[in-house]
Enzyme design. Structure first.
Site, short mmCIF file in Angstrom:
data_model
loop_
_atom_site.label_atom_id
_atom_site.label_comp_id
_atom_site.label_asym_id
_atom_site.label_seq_id
_atom_site.Cartn_x
_atom_site.Cartn_y
_atom_site.Cartn_z
N LYS A 116 0.86 -1.19 0.00
CA LYS A 116 0.00 0.00 0.00
C LYS A 116 0.89 1.22 0.00
O LYS A 116 1.99 1.19 0.57
CB LYS A 116 -0.89 0.03 1.26
CG LYS A 116 -2.15 0.82 1.07
CD LYS A 116 -3.18 -0.03 0.33
CE LYS A 116 -4.53 0.59 0.26
NZ LYS A 116 -5.53 -0.43 -0.13
N1 GLU Z 1 -7.19 -0.13 -3.29
C1 GLU Z 1 -7.92 -1.30 -3.65
C2 GLU Z 1 -7.97 -2.28 -2.49
O1 GLU Z 1 -7.86 -1.90 -1.35
C3 GLU Z 1 -7.42 -1.91 -4.95
C4 GLU Z 1 -6.02 -2.40 -4.96
C5 GLU Z 1 -5.51 -2.85 -6.31
O2 GLU Z 1 -6.27 -2.91 -7.26
O3 GLU Z 1 -4.30 -3.15 -6.38
O4 GLU Z 1 -8.22 -3.44 -2.66
#
Ligand code: GLU
Length: 426
Positions: A116
């Site tokens: 993240k």
């Molecule tokens: N931010 C989204 C999540 O928390 C998508 C992450 C992604 O597609 O890599 O799952």
């Protein structure tokens, strides 16, 4: 009150989200007798990059922003996860979000780890030019650790396809050639996937429907309250309404609206587009975010931020089932209370996994330079969500645990197997 604390239940004060994730990992690893190496490695993030970088503001001032990119695990494949722009985001929260991504990609069995990123900023007060300069400098600074084979960002709270396009362009300019696979959630014109924008909400809708079937709740006419009206909440509300559900309440960081007869969600979306918020929509009464969580309804979708439902307000939740559109909207203590009250919770790592699943499809399509129709994307997504839901439900019934524990068990077993098979260096 800050925007982050606003959507929460009035008294939810959480000190360390990452410690909460560690506690959950500990409990499952102990139960499963997971090998110690695996347990110890899952308790920590593999890499945590902190960057402080200057951005020239429109008035000529220089501001220094702080950003992060955390890779929790790349054991099952490249690290994967979104980038959040939010005024309150911290390193600890980014670590928790990264760990959830590792679990999420393992639950749905796509060949990724978890990561993240975040920048502590308020994208709502930045001009488009400031946002672009901030994004490009952040992207350039985290280029040290991202890449299509190592760590692939995507949108999260406060970011969108345009921001992904700037990241892709910045990374590519630094490399000297175009690297489309460095991010997902891109605009379609740049190799984005059809259906990606709606994917998280579609996944929530699919799991809500499967849960309703399992619980014997008629989906047609089921009443739904949705906290958060961003990418996840608004798309979920629209798709659930198309499936026949009655959306009785929605909210955003400024407040909520309630109409027990049902809201016209498309109209609410236009209202939000025009005014910046769902509040003051004509055919509804005003409610707070806290009140929304306590409404009598069949299905509750907390789709805003972490810790919306915590110990002090969990007992007031009346919905029969709760589908976690957001990451981490229920604290462990609240989970126990909801469980004791017979609530069926579809955990984040399953409910909102549709986004990363279609991110994976986008990455695969890009690598093959062969793009699928929207129907094909949705069909494949339906298949993954359907299979995963039933796998998790089966574990939950066999092991007599709730859906979250079942999902964590499935994920941790998969990660352990990959880790043991790879072995350890040196
Ligand atoms: N931010 C989204 C999540 O928390 C998508 C992450 C992604 O597609 O890599 O799952």
């Amino acid at each position: 009150m800050s925007e982050k604390t606003q959507p929460r239940g009035a008294t939810c004060e959480i000190t360390s989200p990452f410690e909460m994730v560690q506690q959950r990992i500990d409990a499952i690893c102990e139960r499963l007798k997971t090998c110690e190496t695996c347990h110890l490695r899952l308790r920590e993030c593999e890499r945590e990059l902190i960057v402080h970088f200057p951005v020239k503001m429109d008035d000529g001032r220089i501001e220094v922003f702080t950003g992060y990119r955390v890779q929790h695990s790349d054991i099952r494949g490249p690290a994967k996860g979104g980038i959040r722009f939010h005024p309150d985001v911290t390193l600890d929260e980014t670590k928790a979000l990264a760990a959830w991504m590792t679990l999420k990609t393992a639950v749905v069995n796509i060949p990724y780890g978890g990561a993240k990123g975040a920048v502590t900023c308020d994208p709502k007060v930045l001009s488009q030019d400031e946002l672009e300069r901030l994004t490009r400098r952040y992207a350039s600074d985290i280029s040290l650790v991202i890449g299509p084979e190592r760590d692939i960002p995507a949108p999260d709270v406060g970011t969108n396809p345009q921001i992904m396009a700037w990241i892709m362009d910045t990374y590519s300019v630094n490399k000297g050639y175009s690297v489309l696979g460095v991010v997902t959630g891109k605009p379609i014109a740049l190799g984005g996937s059809k259906g990606r924008f709606e994917a998280t909400g579609r996944g929530c809708t699919i799991t809500a429907k499967l849960s309703a079937q399992h619980l014997g709740i008629s989906f047609d006419g089921a009443t739904v309250a949705v906290q958060g009206f961003g990418n996840v909440g608004s798309v979920s509300a629209i798709l659930l309404a198309k499936e026949g559900c009655k959306i009785i309440a929605v909210s955003d960081s400024k407040g909520g609206i309630y109409n027990p007869q049902g809201l016209d969600v498309e109209e609410v979306r236009s209202h939000k587009k025009a005014t910046g918020s769902v509040v003051n929509y004509k055919d509804a009464e005003a409610i707070t975010n806290t009140e929304l969580l306590e409404l009598p309804c069949d299905i509750l979708l907390p789709s805003a931020l972490e810790d919306a439902i915590c110990a002090p307000n969990a007992a007031s939740v009346k919905a029969r089932m709760i589908v976690e559109g957001a990451n981490g909207p229920i604290t462990p203590e609240a989970d126990d209370i909801l469980g004791d009250n017979g609530k069926f919770v579809v955990p984040d790592v399953l409910a909102n996994a549709g986004g990363v699943v279609v991110s994976y499809f986008e990455w695969v399509q890009g690598l093959q330079s062969f793009f699928w129709s929207e129907d094909e994307v949705n069909r494949q997504l339906q298949m993954v969500m359907d299979n995963t839901f039933h796998e998790v439900l089966e574990i939950s019934q066999r092991e007599k645990v709730d859906m979250r524990n079942a999902a964590y068990m499935l994920a941790i077993k998969r990660i352990e197997e990959a880790m043991m098979t790879r072995g350890m260096f040196p």
